[in-house]
Scaffold this motif. Structure first.
Motif, mmCIF file in Angstrom:
data_model
loop_
_atom_site.group_PDB
_atom_site.id
_atom_site.type_symbol
_atom_site.label_atom_id
_atom_site.label_comp_id
_atom_site.label_asym_id
_atom_site.label_seq_id
_atom_site.Cartn_x
_atom_site.Cartn_y
_atom_site.Cartn_z
ATOM 1 N N LYS A 70 8.970 14.880 -2.373
ATOM 2 C CA LYS A 70 9.869 14.126 -3.246
ATOM 3 C C LYS A 70 9.333 14.067 -4.677
ATOM 4 N N LEU A 71 8.036 13.875 -4.795
ATOM 5 C CA LEU A 71 7.454 13.705 -6.124
ATOM 6 C C LEU A 71 7.276 15.032 -6.847
ATOM 7 N N ARG A 72 7.662 16.125 -6.211
ATOM 8 C CA ARG A 72 7.664 17.395 -6.937
ATOM 9 C C ARG A 72 8.734 17.398 -8.020
ATOM 10 N N LEU A 73 9.607 16.396 -7.974
ATOM 11 C CA LEU A 73 10.542 16.211 -9.081
ATOM 12 C C LEU A 73 9.804 16.157 -10.404
ATOM 13 N N LEU A 74 8.555 15.749 -10.321
ATOM 14 C CA LEU A 74 7.812 15.534 -11.557
ATOM 15 C C LEU A 74 7.055 16.775 -12.013
ATOM 16 N N ASP A 75 7.323 17.932 -11.407
ATOM 17 C CA ASP A 75 6.690 19.150 -11.910
ATOM 18 C C ASP A 75 7.040 19.337 -13.374
ATOM 19 N N PRO A 79 0.830 -1.197 0.000
ATOM 20 C CA PRO A 79 0.000 0.000 0.000
ATOM 21 C C PRO A 79 0.873 1.259 0.000
ATOM 22 N N GLY A 80 0.411 2.284 -0.674
ATOM 23 C CA GLY A 80 1.145 3.548 -0.701
ATOM 24 C C GLY A 80 1.284 4.080 -2.114
ATOM 25 N N VAL A 81 2.175 5.044 -2.260
ATOM 26 C CA VAL A 81 2.391 5.689 -3.557
ATOM 27 C C VAL A 81 3.488 4.919 -4.287
ATOM 28 N N VAL A 82 3.158 4.395 -5.439
ATOM 29 C CA VAL A 82 4.154 3.676 -6.247
ATOM 30 C C VAL A 82 4.924 4.703 -7.064
ATOM 31 N N HIS A 83 6.237 4.661 -6.967
ATOM 32 C CA HIS A 83 7.097 5.603 -7.690
ATOM 33 C C HIS A 83 8.112 4.799 -8.486
ATOM 34 N N PHE A 134 2.043 7.688 1.938
ATOM 35 C CA PHE A 134 1.364 8.892 1.440
ATOM 36 C C PHE A 134 1.457 9.972 2.516
ATOM 37 N N ASN A 135 2.510 10.780 2.459
ATOM 38 C CA ASN A 135 2.678 11.837 3.454
ATOM 39 C C ASN A 135 3.387 13.037 2.812
ATOM 40 N N ALA A 136 3.692 14.027 3.635
ATOM 41 C CA ALA A 136 4.262 15.275 3.113
ATOM 42 C C ALA A 136 5.641 15.047 2.495
ATOM 43 N N THR A 137 6.431 14.142 3.093
ATOM 44 C CA THR A 137 7.773 13.873 2.549
ATOM 45 C C THR A 137 7.673 13.317 1.135
#
Lengths: 402, 171
Positions: A244-249, A79-83, A237-240
């Protein structure tokens, strides 16, 4: 000379008889979970159904915990965000044709993927794909305009943009994975349509971590594609994770109307256009699919409005109404201009319409002055806010920033 | 009837040894895996004497890996924001810890390959030609030149160096 070759033979650093090659694994029989499911259902009825279902969850039974497929399935099903970040290479025969790097994340039906292609060893962003609520917004370098469409369900092609282990999970649940050696699993994937074709996929699994290392797909008479995993992880799924996924902006022109607003203060703090200008803005916004409520008055008779991928200037002057749009990248570099740059004598018709020589220029935040040139002489014009009217210049201008 | 398993049993260790002589262990495992994926796909094309054919496939797989590594290194540099990937570090070959191996390492890749195929893989010129995708006559020519170059390089590696002014002064 012969002795030299003999010496070289003696210096052979690897003896094939001493290397450790893993045994070639025979094809294991299909996982028994489907058969067991039916037997359990028939024999014990609905009362035992729940127990059977729990026992048959892939990776849960002691038997399946021991297999490479079960361990790999467990490692990629959390469970969670798959990256993920993958490097894909497609080749026909010995000719490498396409190289791509893909990075994406997926969580609860929301997916964001960026894809770069490599030309001359340099990455070029080709695609930005975002899916939410069953709709996909796609930006492609080809047209720069984000397009919306219904999200396409996953087919058999494991290389389709999306979670790169989704096909693996489906194959595991269907009991279609066949072990090939200690670290490799194979699956035959019949195409769901004539267009898609049949695939065979080979997954290489790290025996220590049970995480995917790479997979290779082949098609009869078609290309071979190798996908290497640089990252495949599941994050909480948290703020960290969000940071981190802001790399994908998206580094390209904005895919919504908020980015232009970030660069033109008038769009944040200005007033809505009214009167004749307001009417013109509504009419032009409607015909160009723009949000009229986001328009702001830039100067008398002139308004600025964010577009899907940039910004537009709308004028409602004595000479008539008109609009000009540009992408945000260009707007930040050169501003957005409308008017007549050359101070050459205007035709009689211009006098009738009230047209005057000169340029109305919208400039982004941070520009304090503009240097323009006319007949070889540079002139400096201070800028206040996001607007300046330039009476005459020959087309050359430079933004001055502090 | 020939099977992938049979070919694997007979030749996998030789293919692995071939790869280990040319790259580091993790990549060598990859190469063997990829070679036998190709065998599975092209089983009908595998000749009866499979080993030279397998070496040829492994050679091309290795070349693809090296090209891929160099591109990846360039990409990693370009995508600095995404961090550096340790896999982008070029793979070492065999350790050149003797003058002969140092001389071999100093040769051009084509010369080195034909010598290694002959001396280490023990292939006859005809089989080496299968691996290299050239004629048997071309292998003979290449081998002759490569041996001469190895001899010359070995001479340079073992040549005593003249004392420099600094070493003379130290004495």
């Amino acid at each position: 000379m012969i002795d030299l070759l003999e010496d070289l033979r003696d210096a052979n650093p690897i003896d094939p008889d001493t290397v450790d090659v893993p045994p070639y694994a025979r094809r294991a029989r299909q996982p028994a979970k489907r058969r067991a499911w039916r037997l359990t259902l028939a024999a014990t009825g609905a009362a035992l159904l729940i127990v059977a279902a729990v026992a048959l969850i892939p990776g849960r039974t002691a038997k399946h915990n021991d297999t490479l497929a079960a361990r790999a399935y467990a490692a990629v099903t959390k469970p969670g965000v798959v990256h993920w970040r993958t490097a894909l290479r497609t080749h026909v025969g010995n000719q490498g044709n396409t190289q791509m790097v893909t990075e994406g994340w997926s969580h609860s039906g929301v997916t964001h993927i960026l894809m770069w292609e490599l030309y001359n060893h340099k990455p070029h962003l080709k695609l930005d794909l975002r899916t939410a609520n069953g709709r996909t917004t796609t930006w492609s370098e080809a047209d720069e305009h984000p397009r919306q469409s219904k999200a396409v369900p996953a087919g058999s092609d494991p290389n389709r943009l999306g979670d790169p282990m989704a096909t693996f999970r489906r194959a595991y649940k269907a009991g279609k994975l066949t072990p090939l050696g200690p670290n490799r699993l194979k699956v035959d994937l019949p195409g769901r349509s004539d267009d898609e074709g049949d695939f065979t996929a080979y997954y290489d699994i790290d025996p220590k971590t049970s995480r995917p290392v790479r997979y290779v797909t082949t098609q009869p008479g078609g290309p071979t594609t190798t996908v290497r995993f640089r990252i495949y992880e599941t994050l909480p799924f948290n703020a960290t994770t969000r940071a981190k996924l802001r790399l994908l902006d998206h580094p390209a022109p904005a895919s919504d109307s908020t980015t232009a607003t970030a660069h033109f203060a008038v769009l944040r703090q200005g007033t809505a256009p009214a009167g004749k200008l307001g009417v013109a803005v509504k009419r032009i916004a409607r015909s160009n699919h723009l949000d009229a409520s986001a328009a702001r008055k830039l100067a008398p008779g002139i308004a600025l409005i964010p577009s899907h991928d940039g910004v537009c200037l709308i004028t409602a002057l004595a000479s008539g109404t008109g609009s000009s749009c540009t992408g945000l990248t260009h707007a930040l570099k050169r501003g957005l201009a409308m008017g007549v740059p050359n101070p050459a004598p205007l035709p009689k018709s211009a006098r009738i319409t009230g047209l005057k020589a000169g340029i109305d220029l919208a400039v982004p935040d941070g520009v304090i002055a503009i240097k323009t040139r006319f007949h070889g002489r540079w002139t400096r014009h201070p800028v206040h806010g996001n607007f300046i009217h330039l009476p005459r210049f020959s087309g050359q201008y430079i933004f001055i920033r502090p | 009837m020939r099977t992938v398993e049979g070919i694997y049993r007979a030749h996998a260790r030789h293919v692995l040894a071939y790869a280990l002589r040319r790259t580091e262990a993790a990549t060598a495992d990859d190469v063997v895996s990829e070679v036998f994926v190709i065998v599975e796909r092209r089983l009908a094309d595998v000749p009866v004497d499979a080993r030279p054919w397998l070496y040829g496939v492994a050679r091309r797989v290795l070349a693809n890996q090296r090209r891929s590594d160099s591109r990846r290194a360039a990409l990693q540099a370009a995508l600095g924001v995404l961090g550096r990937d340790p896999a982008a570090v070029p793979a070492p070959e065999f350790e050149a810890d003797t003058p002969l191996l140092a001389a071999l390492a100093a040769l051009r890749p084509d010369d080195r390959e034909v010598l290694m195929l002959t001396a280490w893989e023990g292939l006859a010129a005809r089989d080496a030609a299968t691996v290299l995708g050239c004629s048997t006559a071309a292998v003979h020519t290449r081998l002759h030149r490569a041996r001469a170059r190895l001899q010359a390089e070995l001479g340079r590696q073992t040549e005593p160096t003249l004392p420099t002014a600094a070493t003379r002064a130290a004495r």
